[in-house]
Design a protein around this motif. Structure first.
Motif, PDB file in Angstrom:
ATOM      1  N   LYS A  31     -58.283  11.743   5.971  1.00  5.20           N
ATOM      2  CA  LYS A  31     -57.434  11.770   7.164  1.00  5.20           C
ATOM      3  C   LYS A  31     -57.298  10.376   7.780  1.00  5.20           C
ATOM      4  CE  LYS A  31     -58.478  16.592   8.265  1.00  5.20           C
ATOM      5  NZ  LYS A  31     -57.189  17.084   7.772  1.00  5.20           N
TER       6      LYS A  31
ATOM      7  N   PHE B 147     -50.258  16.431   1.199  1.00  2.00           N
ATOM      8  CA  PHE B 147     -50.723  16.111   2.552  1.00  2.00           C
ATOM      9  C   PHE B 147     -50.148  14.781   3.053  1.00  2.00           C
ATOM     10  CE2 PHE B 147     -54.166  18.715   0.700  1.00  2.00           C
ATOM     11  CZ  PHE B 147     -54.092  19.792   1.567  1.00  2.00           C
ATOM     12  N   TRP B 148     -49.496  14.030   2.162  1.00  2.00           N
ATOM     13  CA  TRP B 148     -48.947  12.718   2.514  1.00  2.00           C
ATOM     14  C   TRP B 148     -47.432  12.676   2.372  1.00  2.00           C
ATOM     15  CZ3 TRP B 148     -52.226   9.221   4.646  1.00  2.00           C
ATOM     16  CH2 TRP B 148     -53.596   9.401   4.438  1.00  2.00           C
TER      17      TRP B 148
ATOM     18  N   GLU C 120     -52.390  29.255   4.080  1.00  2.00           N
ATOM     19  CA  GLU C 120     -52.058  27.877   3.708  1.00  2.00           C
ATOM     20  C   GLU C 120     -50.940  27.836   2.661  1.00  2.00           C
ATOM     21  OE1 GLU C 120     -54.910  24.173   3.268  1.00  2.00           O
ATOM     22  OE2 GLU C 120     -54.770  25.216   1.334  1.00  2.00           O
TER      23      GLU C 120
ATOM     24  N   LEU D 220     -57.648  13.592   0.208  1.00  4.29           N
ATOM     25  CA  LEU D 220     -57.731  14.478   1.372  1.00  4.29           C
ATOM     26  C   LEU D 220     -58.117  13.702   2.633  1.00  4.29           C
ATOM     27  CD1 LEU D 220     -59.605  17.528  -0.220  1.00  4.29           C
ATOM     28  CD2 LEU D 220     -57.178  17.382   0.356  1.00  4.29           C
TER      29      LEU D 220
ATOM     30  N   TYR E 295     -52.623  16.922  -4.322  1.00  2.00           N
ATOM     31  CA  TYR E 295     -53.185  16.404  -3.067  1.00  2.00           C
ATOM     32  C   TYR E 295     -52.174  15.582  -2.275  1.00  2.00           C
ATOM     33  CZ  TYR E 295     -57.781  17.664  -4.990  1.00  2.00           C
ATOM     34  OH  TYR E 295     -58.850  18.346  -5.517  1.00  2.00           O
TER      35      TYR E 295
END
Length: 202
Positions: free
Chosen positions: A48, A74-75, A114, A46, A71
């Motif tokens: 940033k 997010f990438w 979300e 997670l 997870y």
């Protein structure tokens, strides 16, 4: 058109949480010649910090290695430059109900938003979609392995653990608190649209 501009023959499977990533990773790790990991770095993914991606890349670029990791959603924009991404997709309302059984009621609407945003962005784009509905269908599992060049070394002979909710407070969407049922029209719409996604790989 695939989602990777420079396909290296390497793959990543990601999706929203509560979509079967733990079960699928356990299954594929047991029956194929690959090392298949489920969220090996945990919540560190997670981060940033842009430089953190080097750690992710080092791991997912190993030979005979596959990550099935929620997870990594997010990438996606970084990963898709070098790896083909397969989205493990589940009916959005089913995801929401599962999340609501894990999270405090005051956070439910945040997760509804979300989940909607993720599903709308990735379920109906140019990504390959493997549906949660087929996760126990060995024919689809065999075809998925063949697509990713994973060699099945044995067939499943036992039940694989599932990351199920320890307690079920809400069995259906109708059982949710009234506030948790507000503003989820989008989830209903996306769930209906989810039904139209073709089964893959056949």
């Amino acid at each position: 058109m695939l989602n990777c501009s420079k396909n290296s023959g390497k793959y990543v499977i990601t999706g929203y949480g509560r979509s079967g990533t733990f079960y699928l990773s356990t299954l594929l790790n047991d029956i194929t010649d690959f090392t298949v990991k489920h969220e090996p770095r945990g919540k560190k993914d997670l981060s940033k910090n842009k430089s953190y991606y080097q750690k992710i890349y080092k791991d997912i670029n190993q030979e005979k290695y596959l990550e099935i990791n929620s997870y990594l959603r997010f990438w996606i924009n970084k990963i898709k430059k070098t790896h083909e991404i397969i989205i493990l997709a589940r009916c959005p309302l089913e995801i929401y109900l599962s999340v609501c059984n894990r999270k405090p009621a005051h956070t439910h609407i945040f997760f509804a938003k979300e989940i909607s945003e993720f599903c709308e962005s990735y379920y109906f784009s140019n990504f390959r979609i493997f549906k949660f509905d087929n996760i126990n269908n060995m024919e689809y599992i065999k075809n998925l392995c063949q697509y990713m060049n994973l060699v099945i070394t044995k067939y499943p002979t036992n039940e694989y653990p599932k990351n199920t909710n320890k307690s079920i407070i809400y069995k259906t969407i109708n059982d949710l608190p009234s506030n948790s049922k507000k503003n989820i029209c989008k989830l209903h719409q996306l769930s209906n649209k989810y039904k139209t996604i073709a089964d893959w790989p056949k």
